[in-house]
Enzyme design. Structure first.
Site, PDB file in Angstrom:
ATOM      1  N   LYS A  32     -38.110-103.677 112.561  1.00 27.62           N
ATOM      2  CA  LYS A  32     -36.962-103.668 111.675  1.00 27.62           C
ATOM      3  C   LYS A  32     -36.569-102.080 111.488  1.00 27.62           C
ATOM      4  CE  LYS A  32     -36.460-108.116 111.106  1.00 27.62           C
ATOM      5  NZ  LYS A  32     -35.304-108.782 112.111  1.00 27.62           N
ATOM      6  N   ARG A  33     -37.091-101.359 112.274  1.00 29.84           N
ATOM      7  CA  ARG A  33     -36.655 -99.780 112.381  1.00 29.84           C
ATOM      8  C   ARG A  33     -37.038 -99.311 110.832  1.00 29.84           C
ATOM      9  NH1 ARG A  33     -37.087-101.998 116.765  1.00 29.84           N
ATOM     10  NH2 ARG A  33     -35.497-101.582 118.422  1.00 29.84           N
ATOM     11  N   ALA A  70     -34.303 -96.469 109.048  1.00 25.74           N
ATOM     12  CA  ALA A  70     -33.134 -97.229 109.366  1.00 25.74           C
ATOM     13  C   ALA A  70     -32.329 -97.084 108.182  1.00 25.74           C
ATOM     14  CB  ALA A  70     -32.835 -98.413 110.049  1.00 25.74           C
ATOM     15  N   LEU A  72     -31.036 -98.416 104.001  1.00 30.11           N
ATOM     16  CA  LEU A  72     -31.113 -99.900 103.383  1.00 30.11           C
ATOM     17  C   LEU A  72     -31.369-100.926 104.412  1.00 30.11           C
ATOM     18  CD1 LEU A  72     -30.123-101.512 100.736  1.00 30.11           C
ATOM     19  CD2 LEU A  72     -27.863-101.431 101.459  1.00 30.11           C
ATOM     20  N   LEU A  74     -29.901-103.791 105.675  1.00 35.36           N
ATOM     21  CA  LEU A  74     -28.676-104.187 105.719  1.00 35.36           C
ATOM     22  C   LEU A  74     -28.288-105.847 105.770  1.00 35.36           C
ATOM     23  CD1 LEU A  74     -27.102-101.735 108.211  1.00 35.36           C
ATOM     24  CD2 LEU A  74     -26.475-102.001 105.811  1.00 35.36           C
ATOM     25  N   GLY A 119     -30.164 -94.721 103.976  1.00 36.89           N
ATOM     26  CA  GLY A 119     -31.377 -94.612 103.001  1.00 36.89           C
ATOM     27  C   GLY A 119     -32.458 -93.836 103.398  1.00 36.89           C
ATOM     28  N   GLU A 122     -32.062 -90.356 102.614  1.00 36.47           N
ATOM     29  CA  GLU A 122     -32.267 -90.175 100.994  1.00 36.47           C
ATOM     30  C   GLU A 122     -33.894 -90.212 100.731  1.00 36.47           C
ATOM     31  OE1 GLU A 122     -29.796 -93.681 100.112  1.00 36.47           O
ATOM     32  OE2 GLU A 122     -28.677 -92.198  98.889  1.00 36.47           O
ATOM     33  N   GLU A 142     -23.088 -94.687 105.849  1.00 39.26           N
ATOM     34  CA  GLU A 142     -22.662 -95.839 105.101  1.00 39.26           C
ATOM     35  C   GLU A 142     -21.100 -95.801 104.954  1.00 39.26           C
ATOM     36  OE1 GLU A 142     -25.081 -93.363 104.485  1.00 39.26           O
ATOM     37  OE2 GLU A 142     -26.569 -94.369 102.976  1.00 39.26           O
ATOM     38  N   ARG A 145     -20.139 -98.404 107.381  1.00 39.53           N
ATOM     39  CA  ARG A 145     -20.656 -99.811 107.073  1.00 39.53           C
ATOM     40  C   ARG A 145     -19.774-100.269 105.824  1.00 39.53           C
ATOM     41  NH1 ARG A 145     -23.205-100.158 111.582  1.00 39.53           N
ATOM     42  NH2 ARG A 145     -25.161 -98.803 111.756  1.00 39.53           N
ATOM     43  N   GLY A 150     -26.622 -94.758  97.632  1.00 38.47           N
ATOM     44  CA  GLY A 150     -26.893 -95.310  96.468  1.00 38.47           C
ATOM     45  C   GLY A 150     -28.636 -94.736  96.143  1.00 38.47           C
TER      46      GLY A 150
HETATM   47  C1  1HE Z   1     -32.249-103.314 110.815  1.00 41.21           C
HETATM   48  C2  1HE Z   1     -31.768-102.017 110.281  1.00 41.21           C
HETATM   49  C3  1HE Z   1     -31.180-102.103 108.840  1.00 41.21           C
HETATM   50  C4  1HE Z   1     -32.053-101.995 112.242  1.00 41.21           C
HETATM   51  N1  1HE Z   1     -31.353-103.010 107.956  1.00 41.21           N
HETATM   52  N2  1HE Z   1     -32.478-104.704 109.853  1.00 41.21           N
HETATM   53  N3  1HE Z   1     -28.320 -97.493 107.966  1.00 41.21           N
HETATM   54  C5  1HE Z   1     -27.561 -97.909 109.243  1.00 41.21           C
HETATM   55  O1  1HE Z   1     -26.421 -98.156 109.357  1.00 41.21           O
HETATM   56  C6  1HE Z   1     -28.364 -97.768 110.642  1.00 41.21           C
HETATM   57  C7  1HE Z   1     -28.599 -99.179 111.346  1.00 41.21           C
HETATM   58  N4  1HE Z   1     -29.527 -99.154 112.117  1.00 41.21           N
HETATM   59  C8  1HE Z   1     -29.136 -98.670 113.342  1.00 41.21           C
HETATM   60  O2  1HE Z   1     -28.027 -98.247 113.720  1.00 41.21           O
HETATM   61  C9  1HE Z   1     -30.147 -98.882 114.638  1.00 41.21           C
HETATM   62  O3  1HE Z   1     -30.723-100.097 114.273  1.00 41.21           O
HETATM   63  C10 1HE Z   1     -31.126 -97.634 114.680  1.00 41.21           C
HETATM   64  C11 1HE Z   1     -30.429 -96.617 115.445  1.00 41.21           C
HETATM   65  C12 1HE Z   1     -31.849 -97.466 113.635  1.00 41.21           C
HETATM   66  C13 1HE Z   1     -32.307 -98.184 115.811  1.00 41.21           C
HETATM   67  O4  1HE Z   1     -31.458 -98.784 116.926  1.00 41.21           O
HETATM   68  P1  1HE Z   1     -32.289 -99.679 117.950  1.00 41.21           P
HETATM   69  O5  1HE Z   1     -31.354-100.125 119.189  1.00 41.21           O
HETATM   70  O6  1HE Z   1     -33.582 -99.159 118.255  1.00 41.21           O
HETATM   71  O7  1HE Z   1     -32.752-101.074 117.139  1.00 41.21           O
HETATM   72  P2  1HE Z   1     -31.396-102.329 116.916  1.00 41.21           P
HETATM   73  O8  1HE Z   1     -31.583-103.074 118.128  1.00 41.21           O
HETATM   74  O9  1HE Z   1     -30.205-101.907 116.446  1.00 41.21           O
HETATM   75  O10 1HE Z   1     -32.366-102.888 115.696  1.00 41.21           O
HETATM   76  C14 1HE Z   1     -33.958-103.476 115.911  1.00 41.21           C
HETATM   77  C15 1HE Z   1     -33.921-104.326 114.845  1.00 41.21           C
HETATM   78  O11 1HE Z   1     -33.842-103.612 113.597  1.00 41.21           O
HETATM   79  C16 1HE Z   1     -33.024-105.552 114.573  1.00 41.21           C
HETATM   80  O12 1HE Z   1     -33.473-106.712 114.185  1.00 41.21           O
HETATM   81  P3  1HE Z   1     -33.530-107.912 114.860  1.00 41.21           P
HETATM   82  O13 1HE Z   1     -34.209-109.020 114.213  1.00 41.21           O
HETATM   83  O14 1HE Z   1     -32.213-108.358 115.432  1.00 41.21           O
HETATM   84  O15 1HE Z   1     -34.686-107.526 116.290  1.00 41.21           O
HETATM   85  C17 1HE Z   1     -32.100-105.152 113.573  1.00 41.21           C
HETATM   86  O16 1HE Z   1     -31.252-105.838 112.843  1.00 41.21           O
HETATM   87  C18 1HE Z   1     -33.075-104.087 112.588  1.00 41.21           C
HETATM   88  N5  1HE Z   1     -32.257-103.401 111.975  1.00 41.21           N
HETATM   89  N6  1HE Z   1     -31.652-101.303 111.320  1.00 41.21           N
HETATM   90  C19 1HE Z   1     -31.857-104.330 108.503  1.00 41.21           C
HETATM   91  N7  1HE Z   1     -30.828-101.013 108.680  1.00 41.21           N
HETATM   92  C20 1HE Z   1     -29.156 -97.293  98.602  1.00 41.21           C
HETATM   93  S1  1HE Z   1     -27.830 -97.411  99.602  1.00 41.21           S
HETATM   94  C21 1HE Z   1     -28.444 -96.882 100.937  1.00 41.21           C
HETATM   95  C22 1HE Z   1     -27.451 -97.096 102.176  1.00 41.21           C
HETATM   96  C23 1HE Z   1     -27.778 -97.355 103.603  1.00 41.21           C
HETATM   97  O17 1HE Z   1     -29.034 -96.757 103.612  1.00 41.21           O
HETATM   98  S2  1HE Z   1     -26.658 -97.901 104.593  1.00 41.21           S
HETATM   99  C24 1HE Z   1     -27.652 -98.034 106.028  1.00 41.21           C
HETATM  100  C25 1HE Z   1     -27.395 -97.067 107.083  1.00 41.21           C
END
Ligand code: 1HE
Length: 268
Positions: A32-33, A70, A72, A74, A119, A122, A142, A145, A150
């Site tokens: 889940k990265r 990666a 929060l 999501l 996050g 963060e 963020e 999205r 937070g």
């Molecule tokens: C996740 C998450 C996640 C991956 N929550 N499951 N953060 C983001 O917007 C970053 C979102 N993630 C990405 O952009 C990419 O996943 C990555 C660049 C980190 C990695 O890419 P990649 O191609 O190696 O992996 P993927 O195919 O996108 O994801 C692999 C799996 O990890 C997949 O799950 P699967 O069950 O379908 O295999 C994804 O769903 C899972 N995954 N990232 C949940 N973030 C207190 S407020 C804080 C606000 C925030 O942090 S906003 C989040 C910002």
């Protein structure tokens, strides 16, 4: 007596105490990265609440797999369809975890690779030292999205890069990587090889300091940033009064006086 940390109670973190007092804490959901679900945040609260009283001399915070974190979880956030009050309480737990890290008095060195985003940034910015490898990159997605930070980014990431860059990162999703990320202050070190090995070297070095000195460095500096200059100077004198007269420092001062202690020299 020092608190015991039962490493078997952690599921989302892999915790590995080493002989030299350096503990390796690894975010361990690479599939889940290493996204931060609420269970992972609770484990971070648990570990970093106990660490200062458990003889932990330094922590290397790492992420399993190709990405540090990666941000929060999501999917969890989407599925739980949280109310504003629910998510406020989630954020308060993030702050509890990250404040324990930053203010706990135990040096935390983050070893970064791949995505350090949302996050994840963060979390990394609550560490005292960040070491990145050539694959590491930083962003705050963020805005794209439909979310807002937070977990303390408005404070800690702004401290690192300044207000204008912080707002640009949030508005445009701008990605920083490589030497530019170091020049901006997102990381202090960039290495050719493994950021983990480099972070371990730094942690072992820090762990050789007296614990009370490290406690002051890794709590007082942050607290003092929150004070007026007058109050910070006063607090500094009180902390220095305690630290600089600690009995354990006498041998180090004696070594300097008899010329057996190491001198400070420029890098060759
Ligand atoms: C996740 C998450 C996640 C991956 N929550 N499951 N953060 C983001 O917007 C970053 C979102 N993630 C990405 O952009 C990419 O996943 C990555 C660049 C980190 C990695 O890419 P990649 O191609 O190696 O992996 P993927 O195919 O996108 O994801 C692999 C799996 O990890 C997949 O799950 P699967 O069950 O379908 O295999 C994804 O769903 C899972 N995954 N990232 C949940 N973030 C207190 S407020 C804080 C606000 C925030 O942090 S906003 C989040 C910002």
């Amino acid at each position: 007596m020092a608190l015991q940390i039962d490493v078997t109670r952690f599921k989302n973190l892999a915790i590995d105490p080493q002989d030299d007092g350096v503990w390796v804490v690894t975010l361990n959901r690479p599939a889940k990265r290493n996204a931060l679900d609420i269970d992972t945040i609770e484990e971070l609260v648990d570990f970093f609440s106990a660490a200062p009283r458990a003889g932990v001399r330094a922590v290397v915070l790492a992420g399993a797999g190709d990405h540090f974190c990666a941000g929060l979880d999501l999917i969890e956030h989407h599925e739980q369809d949280r109310s504003p009050a629910d998510f406020m309480h989630v954020c308060l737990r993030w702050h509890e975890a990250f404040n324990k890290m930053e203010y706990g008095g135990v040096p935390v060195i983050a070893a970064l690779q791949g995505a350090v985003v949302g996050g994840g940034l963060e979390l990394a910015s609550a560490a005292h030292i960040r070491v990145m490898d050539q694959t590491a990159y930083f962003a705050l997605p963020e805005g794209q999205r439909g979310l807002f930070t937070g977990g303390g980014a408005t404070i800690r990431v702004t401290d690192l890069v300044g207000k204008a860059r912080m707002i640009d990162m949030m508005l445009t999703g701008r990605v920083y990587q490589g030497q530019e990320a170091v020049d901006l202050g997102l990381a202090q070190y960039i290495v050719e090889g493994s950021s983990f090995e480099a972070a371990m070297d730094l942690a072992r070095k820090a762990a050789q300091n007296l614990p009370l000195s490290n406690f002051a460095i890794c709590s007082a500096v942050s607290h003092m940033q929150n004070m007026s200059a007058m109050d910070a100077a006063y607090a500094e004198s009180v902390v220095a009064g305690v630290v600089n007269t600690q009995p354990d420092a006498r041998a180090r001062l004696a070594a300097f006086a008899d010329k057996s202690g190491a001198r400070v020299r420029p890098n060759s």
